[in-house]
Write an enzyme that holds these catalytic residues in place. Structure first.
Site, PDB file in Angstrom:
ATOM      1  N   ASP A  12      47.039  12.323  27.094  1.00 40.26           N
ATOM      2  CA  ASP A  12      48.111  13.271  27.339  1.00 40.26           C
ATOM      3  C   ASP A  12      48.276  14.129  26.094  1.00 40.26           C
ATOM      4  O   ASP A  12      49.043  13.800  25.184  1.00 40.26           O
ATOM      5  CB  ASP A  12      49.412  12.527  27.660  1.00 40.26           C
ATOM      6  CG  ASP A  12      50.548  13.480  28.014  1.00 40.26           C
ATOM      7  OD1 ASP A  12      50.264  14.668  28.288  1.00 40.26           O
ATOM      8  OD2 ASP A  12      51.718  13.045  28.005  1.00 40.26           O
ATOM      9  N   LYS A  27      36.670  30.908  27.803  1.00 38.94           N
ATOM     10  CA  LYS A  27      37.503  32.097  27.888  1.00 38.94           C
ATOM     11  C   LYS A  27      38.585  31.856  28.950  1.00 38.94           C
ATOM     12  O   LYS A  27      38.414  30.979  29.818  1.00 38.94           O
ATOM     13  CB  LYS A  27      36.647  33.333  28.202  1.00 38.94           C
ATOM     14  CG  LYS A  27      36.032  33.370  29.609  1.00 38.94           C
ATOM     15  CD  LYS A  27      36.812  34.270  30.531  1.00 38.94           C
ATOM     16  CE  LYS A  27      36.190  34.418  31.891  1.00 38.94           C
ATOM     17  NZ  LYS A  27      37.034  35.112  32.862  1.00 38.94           N
ATOM     18  N   HIS A  33      29.817  32.642  29.919  1.00 43.20           N
ATOM     19  CA  HIS A  33      28.679  32.200  30.728  1.00 43.20           C
ATOM     20  C   HIS A  33      27.743  33.340  31.102  1.00 43.20           C
ATOM     21  O   HIS A  33      26.585  33.103  31.436  1.00 43.20           O
ATOM     22  CB  HIS A  33      29.157  31.453  31.981  1.00 43.20           C
ATOM     23  CG  HIS A  33      29.753  32.318  33.038  1.00 43.20           C
ATOM     24  ND1 HIS A  33      31.095  32.640  33.088  1.00 43.20           N
ATOM     25  CD2 HIS A  33      29.185  32.944  34.102  1.00 43.20           C
ATOM     26  CE1 HIS A  33      31.316  33.406  34.130  1.00 43.20           C
ATOM     27  NE2 HIS A  33      30.182  33.603  34.766  1.00 43.20           N
ATOM     28  N   LYS A  42      22.846  33.919  31.431  1.00 40.94           N
ATOM     29  CA  LYS A  42      22.064  34.349  32.586  1.00 40.94           C
ATOM     30  C   LYS A  42      20.668  34.799  32.152  1.00 40.94           C
ATOM     31  O   LYS A  42      20.480  35.398  31.095  1.00 40.94           O
ATOM     32  CB  LYS A  42      22.801  35.472  33.329  1.00 40.94           C
ATOM     33  CG  LYS A  42      24.072  34.984  34.024  1.00 40.94           C
ATOM     34  CD  LYS A  42      24.744  36.084  34.805  1.00 40.94           C
ATOM     35  CE  LYS A  42      25.978  35.571  35.531  1.00 40.94           C
ATOM     36  NZ  LYS A  42      25.651  34.614  36.598  1.00 40.94           N
ATOM     37  N   GLU A  63      33.006  41.705  42.877  1.00 38.63           N
ATOM     38  CA  GLU A  63      33.175  40.463  43.621  1.00 38.63           C
ATOM     39  C   GLU A  63      33.741  40.759  44.998  1.00 38.63           C
ATOM     40  O   GLU A  63      34.602  41.636  45.148  1.00 38.63           O
ATOM     41  CB  GLU A  63      34.116  39.516  42.875  1.00 38.63           C
ATOM     42  CG  GLU A  63      33.640  39.120  41.495  1.00 38.63           C
ATOM     43  CD  GLU A  63      34.649  38.251  40.778  1.00 38.63           C
ATOM     44  OE1 GLU A  63      34.478  37.010  40.808  1.00 38.63           O
ATOM     45  OE2 GLU A  63      35.602  38.788  40.197  1.00 38.63           O
ATOM     46  N   ASP A  95      40.441  39.505  32.181  1.00 31.66           N
ATOM     47  CA  ASP A  95      39.619  38.486  32.818  1.00 31.66           C
ATOM     48  C   ASP A  95      38.132  38.790  32.745  1.00 31.66           C
ATOM     49  O   ASP A  95      37.314  37.869  32.626  1.00 31.66           O
ATOM     50  CB  ASP A  95      40.034  38.332  34.282  1.00 31.66           C
ATOM     51  CG  ASP A  95      39.387  37.132  34.958  1.00 31.66           C
ATOM     52  OD1 ASP A  95      39.405  36.042  34.358  1.00 31.66           O
ATOM     53  OD2 ASP A  95      38.874  37.292  36.078  1.00 31.66           O
ATOM     54  N   HIS A 102      33.143  39.498  29.466  1.00 28.28           N
ATOM     55  CA  HIS A 102      31.858  39.655  30.149  1.00 28.28           C
ATOM     56  C   HIS A 102      31.253  41.048  29.968  1.00 28.28           C
ATOM     57  O   HIS A 102      30.105  41.196  29.538  1.00 28.28           O
ATOM     58  CB  HIS A 102      32.001  39.374  31.640  1.00 28.28           C
ATOM     59  CG  HIS A 102      32.434  37.979  31.960  1.00 28.28           C
ATOM     60  ND1 HIS A 102      32.124  36.888  31.169  1.00 28.28           N
ATOM     61  CD2 HIS A 102      33.147  37.475  33.001  1.00 28.28           C
ATOM     62  CE1 HIS A 102      32.627  35.796  31.709  1.00 28.28           C
ATOM     63  NE2 HIS A 102      33.249  36.113  32.813  1.00 28.28           N
ATOM     64  N   LYS A 112      37.880  43.060  42.356  1.00 33.56           N
ATOM     65  CA  LYS A 112      37.947  42.050  43.418  1.00 33.56           C
ATOM     66  C   LYS A 112      37.936  42.752  44.776  1.00 33.56           C
ATOM     67  O   LYS A 112      38.295  43.921  44.895  1.00 33.56           O
ATOM     68  CB  LYS A 112      39.235  41.236  43.287  1.00 33.56           C
ATOM     69  CG  LYS A 112      39.406  40.495  41.976  1.00 33.56           C
ATOM     70  CD  LYS A 112      38.574  39.243  41.943  1.00 33.56           C
ATOM     71  CE  LYS A 112      38.913  38.386  40.729  1.00 33.56           C
ATOM     72  NZ  LYS A 112      38.039  37.196  40.644  1.00 33.56           N
TER      73      LYS A 112
END
Length: 492
Positions: free
Chosen positions: A94, A152, A182, A186, A220, A239, A244, A344
């Site tokens: 915790d 991130k 990430h 790639k 996306e 985000d 990215h 999005k």
């Protein structure tokens, strides 16, 4: 050995994942570690220790992984799967709470293995990074062979990022801190460096004399169901763009490093971020676009997505789409716009870098279009060089753009590893090349913060765009004002 290679670590490590039962761990990290085990990239004694508040035993955690992860990965050899499950352990801790007994349990589990590398992976919200590192140090678990991995987003702005860096940096040296993105794992991203610096034909034309503009897109099809509590306070700029897209920009625009070593590549990436022309004042309205998707074709609006939190003023003001015109003020790129776009509920799922070359100086054929290089990160990683060719037939010469295509999945017989597989392998091997340094993260926030401040002080709401479309009209006007257009696939 090349820093960009994914060589197997020659040592044994204990990988401790804080947030080890969460979505990121179960969906990305555990499958990636299984693939590494299956392909022989984990040493026999390497252990994976999940930390959470769940009160699970080792057997409970192994059962959870068996139930939730096994269907995600190809288990063609049950013995390998059982071997992987045997690596897994669980400790209940915790962090920030009154009960410190969990740290004692972790201490006992790690006891006797002080000469192993210890990798602490924080798959948790950024506000937990400082407290976790502090309590880890108080428990005496940080050794000279320890490393910490930070997911991130690293903060919400420059001051919060600096605060996190200070808190973590008080416990770990900079060489021990691995800030993960990430996208840098790639295959296409690594091939971008090989394409530029291992082939003689591209580098002489990789500049403002031959390149008209560059587009970097991360689109996306999904919305934000169940994530509005997070997204209301993040938005597309924090985000996706701050990490990215700016990472892809740096690799596209960086100067050739003097060596392929751990710091030379990162040095050149930082120089790109430091050369970005600030977007401030009235230029924010001219060079940036923000949008939010509305209901269309049976898809809900952002405000109507299923959520565990109520709609607030922040919900109405947050952007689910953003497009930015960026400029790099140096000799190589002066006058070349870099267009960044993410959203999005777009009509396609696609991440790509498009390098649009200038037209030929004098065309003797009608109907020609400029060449472009497309580096596709997802859904299918590959590289396409679009050139002009004559259509077969007698009579008048008719030109048609055709792609010279390299699909990694079709060209190479080996399985293309997921990004997290490569990055976890590099973490275990102690290779920081594909991870962000402190100065790199803070340089990115320095460029982003004035845009955030202008948006937050504006009375304007994000421009609406119907779900399933390519974004608000302002995004097309952003390029249209200079006679350019977004690169879209022909069938859209």
């Amino acid at each position: 050995m090349s820093p960009l290679s994914t060589a197997s670590p020659a040592h044994t490590a204990d990988l401790v994942v804080f947030g080890g039962t969460g979505d990121l761990s179960m969906r990305k990290l555990i499958p990636a570690l299984y693939h590494s085990d299956r392909d022989g990239r984990l040493s026999p004694e390497t252990r994976v220790i999940a930390m959470s508040r769940g009160g699970l035993t080792d057997a409970d955690f192994r059962g959870k992984v068996d139930a939730e992860v096994r269907d995600q990965v190809p288990v063609d050899d049950p013995a390998v799967w059982q071997r992987f499950l045997g690596r897994l352990h669980h400790v209940s801790v915790d962090v920030g709470g009154e009960d410190k007994s969990g740290w004692g349990a972790l201490t006992r589990l790690l006891a006797g293995h002080e000469q192993r590398d210890r990798v602490f992976y924080l798959a948790s919200p950024p506000m937990t990074f400082g407290p976790f590192c502090r309590e880890l140090d108080e428990a005496g678990l940080v050794t000279p062979l320890s490393r910490v991995v930070l997911e991130k987003p690293l903060g919400r702005d420059l001051p919060s990022a600096q605060r996190i860096n200070d808190e973590v940096g008080a416990i770990f040296d900079e060489r021990q801190i691995f800030r993960i993105d990430h996208y840098l794992g790639k295959e296409t991203v690594q091939n971008l460096l090989v394409l530029r610096f291992a082939n003689a034909f591209l580098e002489p034309i990789w500049n403002s004399l031959w390149i008209d503009h560059v587009q970097i897109t991360a689109a996306e099809t999904v919305g934000t169901p169940g994530r509005r509590g997070y997204y209301d306070h993040a938005g597309a700029l924090r985000d996706m763009v701050q990490n990215h897209l700016l990472q892809l920009l740096t690799l596209t625009a960086m100067e050739p490093p003097s060596r392929n070593d751990r710091e030379s590549i990162r040095d050149e990436k930082v120089k790109v971020l430091q050369s970005l022309r600030p977007v401030v004042g009235t230029e924010v309205d001219r060079f940036t676009v923000r949008g939010q998707y509305t209901e269309a074709d049976g898809m809900p609006s952002y405000l109507d997505e299923p959520a565990s939190t109520p709609t607030t003023e922040a919900s109405r003001r947050v952007e689910t789409f953003t497009a930015i015109r960026a400029e790099i003020k140096n000799w190589r790129w002066a006058g070349v716009p870099f267009y960044l776009r993410t959203g999005k509920r777009m009509p396609y799922r696609r991440s790509e870098i498009v390098v649009q070359f200038k037209d030929v100086p004098h065309s003797i054929f009608p109907g020609g279009t400029p060449n472009r290089l497309v580096l596709r990160l997802q859904p299918e990683e590959g590289i396409e060089l679009h050139i002009m060719a004559k259509e077969p037939g007698a009579g008048e010469v008719t030109l048609k753009p055709v792609p010279l295509s390299l699909s990694f999945g079709k060209t190479f017989t080996a399985r293309v590893p997921e990004a997290y597989e490569r990055l976890l392998t590099d973490v275990l091997a102690g290779n920081p090349t594909l991870f962000m340094r402190r100065d790199e993260v803070e340089a990115a926030w320095r460029w982003i913060d004035p845009i955030l401040a202008a948006w937050e002080s504006s009375a304007d709401l994000p421009e609406p765009y119907p779900a399933g479309t390519t974004g608000p009209a302002g995004a097309h006007e952003l390029l249209g004002r200079s006679g350019r257009a977004w690169h879209e696939e022909e069938d859209l």
